[in-house]
Design a protein around this motif. Structure first.
Motif, PDB file in Angstrom:
ATOM      1  N   GLY A   1     -13.536 -22.541   5.544  1.00  0.00           N
ATOM      2  CA  GLY A   1     -13.640 -21.406   4.632  1.00  0.00           C
ATOM      3  C   GLY A   1     -12.351 -21.191   3.852  1.00  0.00           C
ATOM      4  O   GLY A   1     -12.377 -20.959   2.634  1.00  0.00           O
ATOM      5  N   ARG A   2     -11.209 -21.303   4.538  1.00  0.00           N
ATOM      6  CA  ARG A   2      -9.920 -21.160   3.849  1.00  0.00           C
ATOM      7  C   ARG A   2      -9.719 -22.277   2.829  1.00  0.00           C
ATOM      8  O   ARG A   2      -9.175 -22.059   1.743  1.00  0.00           O
ATOM      9  CB  ARG A   2      -8.770 -21.158   4.865  1.00  0.00           C
ATOM     10  N   PHE A   3     -10.199 -23.483   3.190  1.00  0.00           N
ATOM     11  CA  PHE A   3     -10.104 -24.603   2.253  1.00  0.00           C
ATOM     12  C   PHE A   3     -10.865 -24.283   0.967  1.00  0.00           C
ATOM     13  O   PHE A   3     -10.366 -24.525  -0.144  1.00  0.00           O
ATOM     14  CB  PHE A   3     -10.672 -25.874   2.911  1.00  0.00           C
ATOM     15  N   TYR A   4     -12.062 -23.728   1.109  1.00  0.00           N
ATOM     16  CA  TYR A   4     -12.849 -23.400  -0.085  1.00  0.00           C
ATOM     17  C   TYR A   4     -12.152 -22.337  -0.933  1.00  0.00           C
ATOM     18  O   TYR A   4     -12.191 -22.379  -2.164  1.00  0.00           O
ATOM     19  CB  TYR A   4     -14.241 -22.944   0.315  1.00  0.00           C
ATOM     20  N   LEU A   5     -11.512 -21.382  -0.258  1.00  0.00           N
ATOM     21  CA  LEU A   5     -10.784 -20.364  -1.022  1.00  0.00           C
ATOM     22  C   LEU A   5      -9.602 -20.980  -1.772  1.00  0.00           C
ATOM     23  O   LEU A   5      -9.343 -20.646  -2.932  1.00  0.00           O
ATOM     24  CB  LEU A   5     -10.292 -19.262  -0.085  1.00  0.00           C
TER      25      LEU A   5
ATOM     26  N   ILE B   1     -15.506 -10.936   1.948  1.00  0.00           N
ATOM     27  CA  ILE B   1     -16.166 -10.212   0.864  1.00  0.00           C
ATOM     28  C   ILE B   1     -15.247  -9.141   0.291  1.00  0.00           C
ATOM     29  O   ILE B   1     -15.233  -8.906  -0.926  1.00  0.00           O
ATOM     30  CB  ILE B   1     -17.497  -9.612   1.366  1.00  0.00           C
ATOM     31  N   VAL B   2     -14.427  -8.524   1.147  1.00  0.00           N
ATOM     32  CA  VAL B   2     -13.452  -7.550   0.637  1.00  0.00           C
ATOM     33  C   VAL B   2     -12.536  -8.224  -0.377  1.00  0.00           C
ATOM     34  O   VAL B   2     -12.261  -7.682  -1.456  1.00  0.00           O
ATOM     35  CB  VAL B   2     -12.622  -6.950   1.793  1.00  0.00           C
ATOM     36  N   GLY B   3     -12.061  -9.435  -0.033  1.00  0.00           N
ATOM     37  CA  GLY B   3     -11.152 -10.141  -0.923  1.00  0.00           C
ATOM     38  C   GLY B   3     -11.808 -10.584  -2.215  1.00  0.00           C
ATOM     39  O   GLY B   3     -11.142 -10.695  -3.248  1.00  0.00           O
ATOM     40  N   GLN B   4     -13.117 -10.820  -2.163  1.00  0.00           N
ATOM     41  CA  GLN B   4     -13.797 -11.347  -3.347  1.00  0.00           C
ATOM     42  C   GLN B   4     -14.480 -10.268  -4.180  1.00  0.00           C
ATOM     43  O   GLN B   4     -14.500 -10.334  -5.404  1.00  0.00           O
ATOM     44  CB  GLN B   4     -14.837 -12.398  -2.921  1.00  0.00           C
ATOM     45  N   ARG B   5     -15.061  -9.278  -3.496  1.00  0.00           N
ATOM     46  CA  ARG B   5     -15.875  -8.306  -4.244  1.00  0.00           C
ATOM     47  C   ARG B   5     -15.442  -6.855  -4.014  1.00  0.00           C
ATOM     48  O   ARG B   5     -16.111  -5.943  -4.498  1.00  0.00           O
ATOM     49  CB  ARG B   5     -17.361  -8.476  -3.884  1.00  0.00           C
ATOM     50  N   GLY B   6     -14.377  -6.651  -3.235  1.00  0.00           N
ATOM     51  CA  GLY B   6     -13.863  -5.303  -3.067  1.00  0.00           C
ATOM     52  C   GLY B   6     -14.190  -4.703  -1.712  1.00  0.00           C
ATOM     53  O   GLY B   6     -15.085  -5.168  -0.981  1.00  0.00           O
ATOM     54  N   LEU B   7     -13.463  -3.627  -1.378  1.00  0.00           N
ATOM     55  CA  LEU B   7     -13.569  -3.002  -0.064  1.00  0.00           C
ATOM     56  C   LEU B   7     -14.961  -2.454   0.205  1.00  0.00           C
ATOM     57  O   LEU B   7     -15.524  -2.653   1.285  1.00  0.00           O
ATOM     58  CB  LEU B   7     -12.528  -1.890   0.070  1.00  0.00           C
TER      59      LEU B   7
ATOM     60  N   ALA C   1     -17.791 -19.075  -3.123  1.00  0.00           N
ATOM     61  CA  ALA C   1     -19.195 -19.170  -2.680  1.00  0.00           C
ATOM     62  C   ALA C   1     -19.304 -20.115  -1.486  1.00  0.00           C
ATOM     63  O   ALA C   1     -20.051 -19.851  -0.529  1.00  0.00           O
ATOM     64  CB  ALA C   1     -20.074 -19.639  -3.830  1.00  0.00           C
ATOM     65  N   GLY C   2     -18.559 -21.223  -1.537  1.00  0.00           N
ATOM     66  CA  GLY C   2     -18.573 -22.151  -0.411  1.00  0.00           C
ATOM     67  C   GLY C   2     -18.003 -21.520   0.842  1.00  0.00           C
ATOM     68  O   GLY C   2     -18.507 -21.737   1.950  1.00  0.00           O
ATOM     69  N   ALA C   3     -16.942 -20.713   0.683  1.00  0.00           N
ATOM     70  CA  ALA C   3     -16.345 -20.027   1.833  1.00  0.00           C
ATOM     71  C   ALA C   3     -17.341 -19.053   2.449  1.00  0.00           C
ATOM     72  O   ALA C   3     -17.501 -18.991   3.675  1.00  0.00           O
ATOM     73  CB  ALA C   3     -15.083 -19.286   1.394  1.00  0.00           C
ATOM     74  N   GLU C   4     -18.034 -18.293   1.594  1.00  0.00           N
ATOM     75  CA  GLU C   4     -19.009 -17.321   2.106  1.00  0.00           C
ATOM     76  C   GLU C   4     -20.161 -18.036   2.806  1.00  0.00           C
ATOM     77  O   GLU C   4     -20.607 -17.618   3.882  1.00  0.00           O
ATOM     78  CB  GLU C   4     -19.521 -16.462   0.954  1.00  0.00           C
ATOM     79  N   GLU C   5     -20.630 -19.124   2.221  1.00  0.00           N
ATOM     80  CA  GLU C   5     -21.721 -19.887   2.844  1.00  0.00           C
ATOM     81  C   GLU C   5     -21.296 -20.427   4.206  1.00  0.00           C
ATOM     82  O   GLU C   5     -22.072 -20.425   5.171  1.00  0.00           O
ATOM     83  CB  GLU C   5     -22.110 -21.044   1.922  1.00  0.00           C
ATOM     84  N   THR C   6     -20.022 -20.868   4.305  1.00  0.00           N
ATOM     85  CA  THR C   6     -19.516 -21.407   5.566  1.00  0.00           C
ATOM     86  C   THR C   6     -19.526 -20.342   6.659  1.00  0.00           C
ATOM     87  O   THR C   6     -19.937 -20.607   7.805  1.00  0.00           O
ATOM     88  CB  THR C   6     -18.083 -21.943   5.370  1.00  0.00           C
ATOM     89  N   LEU C   7     -19.113 -19.134   6.315  1.00  0.00           N
ATOM     90  CA  LEU C   7     -19.079 -18.067   7.320  1.00  0.00           C
ATOM     91  C   LEU C   7     -20.478 -17.596   7.692  1.00  0.00           C
ATOM     92  O   LEU C   7     -20.751 -17.266   8.851  1.00  0.00           O
ATOM     93  CB  LEU C   7     -18.232 -16.902   6.811  1.00  0.00           C
TER      94      LEU C   7
END
Length: 800
Positions: free
Chosen positions: A242-246, A279-285, A252-258
């Motif tokens: 997931g960190r690799f995808y970020l 999701i907080v980091g990508q779309r907010g708290l 999207a790949g990170a979210e799919e992995t989790l």
């Protein structure tokens, strides 16, 4: 009959011997079965069960070095480095030639940055077995940490020749090649290692990192996915992907992995929290909270998941929402384990709101159900620390540390308690033990270094901080601590270099520019210092320290108008900058512009009514204008608005005492004690006031009662008060020992010398009394009882 007895005896002896041999053989066989089962569980990565089997074997034969080694391996896998270190050391003591234990212990020391200790472990083994690959790897890694790259290469290359499938040896050699800017060769080395050990997860992780650094993301992804295939239920591998995808800008790949991780291990709560974090980091708290709340709502009976939601909300600053979750858990779980945890978490929230009574009530409920609840004991210990009751904190934290000997956070809290109790040696010992038991924990080593620096051992702190700075990638806390040690050692050049390093590594922070400005200020390069302080303020316009630095320089230059102009500029940029308003009030007070100063402090109070320093500044301004009634009103209002800030109460009591109003000072401390009955400082000061200004028996009895609760405190001020209370009650001999201890710790204190001199006079040691009274009076300081000291000294001189 006579002839048959020896034969019968021999039969019996043989039978007994057979039973003994059978028992011994049976024990060894059982031990072997336990070890075999333990190794099987270890291979299956079922470390808890492996540990049970190995410890069963250890009970049969506690002197088996090999079993000790196996127990250490399990402890290491279960993230219990302290136990692992102990088991490996025990194995080596039992069998100095147990090379696997030496290698394992050396690796743990290396992870903790203790290269010298790793060498101490590896080199005796290499004397017996010069080509042992595992020990060569340890020595090579230690040499690398110590900057001897050439020798490190020699050890690593020989280790790989001797054991080309040894993961540690291959990884070390690859690391050395990478450090030498030969990443292609590093990749070749790791690929060769994987060919010989195709199921090596660690080598594939190393290879993925190397490929990513070489800008080969597709190859890195392939290795990370292969790692997951090899260990599908190990969530750390999925987190790494997931960190690799970020990093490669594929959220999207990170979210799919989790989400896939949650499907694979649905009972694991950490994966669900990790998804919310992402999701907080990508779309907010709000989006992250909604995600975790929805997951929790789908499992309303999962108390652990509900607890995770509460803690997630708490960590994100949503205190009220997290409190509601904890209250719901308490309602449903009652006194079940999660219900007790929820009470402790809620108590922590209440404590942040200064609701000490509410927090205490919840903690008491937990400890009533489980007197050894570690979280509740830690919280109660921290509450005791906050109110100054170090001894109570030590009692609770020691109890927790007995149950959790590897808890670094508890060890750190215990060290702070010892420090607060003036037990510096014990604080240092506690942190050193924690650092040795948890060599990979950087925070405990940092706190040890900070303690050494604070206690005048900068030369011991510096190498620890320098090692930490080489291990970390721009950790500001480490670099700042290193700067302060260098500055305290007057190594200005090194301090400047460290400050500049902070600027390069973290340009988005004002700290580096501020610290370099402080270096210039110390060298009286004022223009250069101000330029750097201004640079820090460009990064963070409301930062207090650089603004204070500018004002401090202008005041030192006697350029008060320029200081005020700069403060007005900061206030104009942000009218809510109360730090700037507080500084302006102080400058105006120094100029004698009392009306303007009080108006400035009042404007700041209107914006930050809970900041106690503003009321103190306002009171000092009124005192400078000789308006003591207004100063008293300011301090009393501050205590009311800040929920009884102890600093203001102490200021108010001291002002009353200076004004010759001891009864009002006593009344102030009475109020403070009612609010915080366990405060050591308040009880101590109140007791001293009672015996200094009153002589009636009820006052003396109350002072005795107050100090009776402080018998565990060894601070010199408390020892002095306890001794003086006994003196005033006529218990002269009992007072003498306490006052001698106080003066031994604070020989420069005139009031303590006076108290000791009076006790010596009453107990017949006139020469010592005369000496201490002379020291007290020659100090030039005015203290309560100075007139009595003068009269007593004159009487002694007349008596010859």
């Amino acid at each position: 009959m006579k002839s048959r007895f020896p034969a019968i005896a021999m039969v019996l002896v043989s039978a007994v011997a057979a039973v003994a041999l059978t028992g011994c053989g049976g024990a060894q066989e059982r031990k072997a079965r336990y070890v075999e089962k333990g190794e099987s569980f270890f291979t299956e990565q079922n470390y808890e069960k492996a540990g049970v089997e190995f410890r069963n074997a250890l009970q049969i034969d506690p002197k088996d070095a090999d079993v000790r080694y196996h127990v250490g391996r399990v402890a290491e896998k279960l993230n219990n480095p302290r136990d692992a270190v102990g088991q490996y050391q025990a194995a080596i003591e039992l069998d100095p030639k147990h090379m696997r234990a030496r290698a394992a212990l050396g690796r743990l020391f290396l992870m903790g940055g203790l290269a010298d200790k790793a060498l101490e472990i590896a080199e005796p083994g290499l004397v017996d077995d010069p080509q042992n690959a595992a020990l060569l790897t340890v020595r090579g890694a230690a040499r690398s940490q110590m900057g001897n790259t050439e020798a490190a290469f020699e050890d690593a290359e020989l280790a790989v020749q001797r054991a080309p499938d040894d993961e540690y040896a291959v990884a070390l050699l690859a690391s050395l090649y990478r450090q030498s800017a030969r990443s292609d060769r590093a990749i070749e080395v790791v690929r060769a290692g994987i060919e010989r050990a195709p199921e090596s997860v660690d080598l594939r992780v190393v290879l993925a990192e190397l490929e990513l650094n070489q800008d080969h993301p597709a190859k890195a992804e392939t290795e990370l996915r292969e790692v997951i295939r090899l260990q599908p239920k190990e969530l750390n591998h999925r987190y790494r992907l997931g960190r690799f995808y970020l990093l490669t800008k594929n959220p999207a790949g990170a979210e799919e992995t989790l989400r896939e991780a949650i499907k694979v291990v649905p009972e694991n709560i950490d994966a669900k929290v990790a998804l919310a974090d992402l999701i907080v980091g990508q779309r907010g708290l709000d989006a992250g909270i909604a995600e975790l709340a929805a997951i929790a709502k789908a499992e309303p009976d999962n108390a652990k998941l509900q607890m995770a939601l509460g803690m997630f909300l708490e960590s994100r600053g949503r205190a009220d929402e997290s409190a509601a979750v904890y209250q719901a858990i308490i309602k449903t779980e009652k006194t079940q384990p999660e219900g007790l945890v929820a009470r402790t978490r809620l108590a922590g929230l209440l404590l942040k709101k200064n609701d000490v009574a509410g927090a205490n009530k919840l903690v008491d409920e937990v400890l009533k159900e489980n007197a050894r609840d570690n979280d509740a004991l830690v919280l109660r210990g921290n509450m005791a620390l906050t109110r100054g009751d170090a001894a109570a904190a030590i009692t609770d934290l020691r109890a927790v540390l007995r149950d959790q000997p590897n808890s670094v956070s508890v060890a750190r809290a215990l060290a702070r308690a010892h420090l607060q109790n003036d037990e510096i040696a014990l604080a240092e010992e506690t942190l050193r033990s924690a650092a040795q038991a948890n060599p990979t924990d950087r925070q405990v080593r940092l706190e040890l270094a900070q303690l050494l620096a604070q206690t005048g051992k900068a030369e011991q702190a510096r190498p620890i901080l320098e090692q930490l700075s080489t291990e970390g990638a721009g950790e500001v806390g480490v670099l700042e601590a290193l700067f302060r040690v260098q500055a305290s050692m007057k190594d200005i050049s090194a301090a400047r270099t460290t400050a500049q390093s902070i600027q390069r590594l973290r340009p988005e922070l004002p700290l580096g520019a501020y610290l370099e400005g402080a270096v210039n200020e110390s060298e009286k390069k004022f223009d250069a210092a101000i330029a750097l302080y201004e640079a820090a303020l460009k990064v963070q316009p409301d930062a207090g320290e650089p603004l204070a630095g500018i004002v401090r320089i202008e005041v030192q230059r006697k350029r008060l108008p320029q200081a005020l102009a700069r403060l007005d500029q900061a206030i104009a940029a942000n009218p809510d900058n109360v730090v700037a308003r507080n500084l302006k009030g102080e400058v105006l007070t120094a100029q004698g512009q009392i009306a303007a100063a009080t108006a400035t402090f009042q404007a700041a109070i209107d914006r930050a009514p809970q900041w106690w320093m503003l009321y103190r500044g306002l009171a000092l301004a009124h005192l400078a204008g000789k308006n003591t009634d207004a100063a008293i009103s300011a301090l009393e209002l501050g205590m009311q608005k800040t929920n009884g800030a102890a600093s203001l109460g102490t200021e108010l009591a001291a002002l009353y005492e200076r004004l010759g109003r001891p009864d009002d000072a006593i009344r102030t401390y009475d109020k403070m004690l009612a609010q915080d009955p366990a405060s050591v400082a308040v009880a101590n000061n109140l007791a001293m006031l009672l015996v200094s200004y009153r002589s009636d028996q009820p006052s003396l009895d109350r002072a005795q009662q107050l100090t009776g609760k402080l018998s565990h405190v060894t601070a010199p001020a408390v020892l002095n008060t306890r001794g003086w209370v006994k003196f005033k009650r006529g218990e002269y001999q009992e007072s003498l020992n306490l006052l001698q201890q106080a003066v031994a710790q604070s020989p420069e204190s005139p009031v303590m010398r006076y108290h000791l001199g009076m006790a010596q006079l009453r107990t017949g040691n006139r020469d010592a009394a005369r000496e201490n009274l002379e020291v007290a009076l020659n100090s030039g300081g005015k203290f309560v009882g100075s007139e009595e000291a003068r009269l007593a000294l004159e009487e002694l001189k007349r008596a010859g």
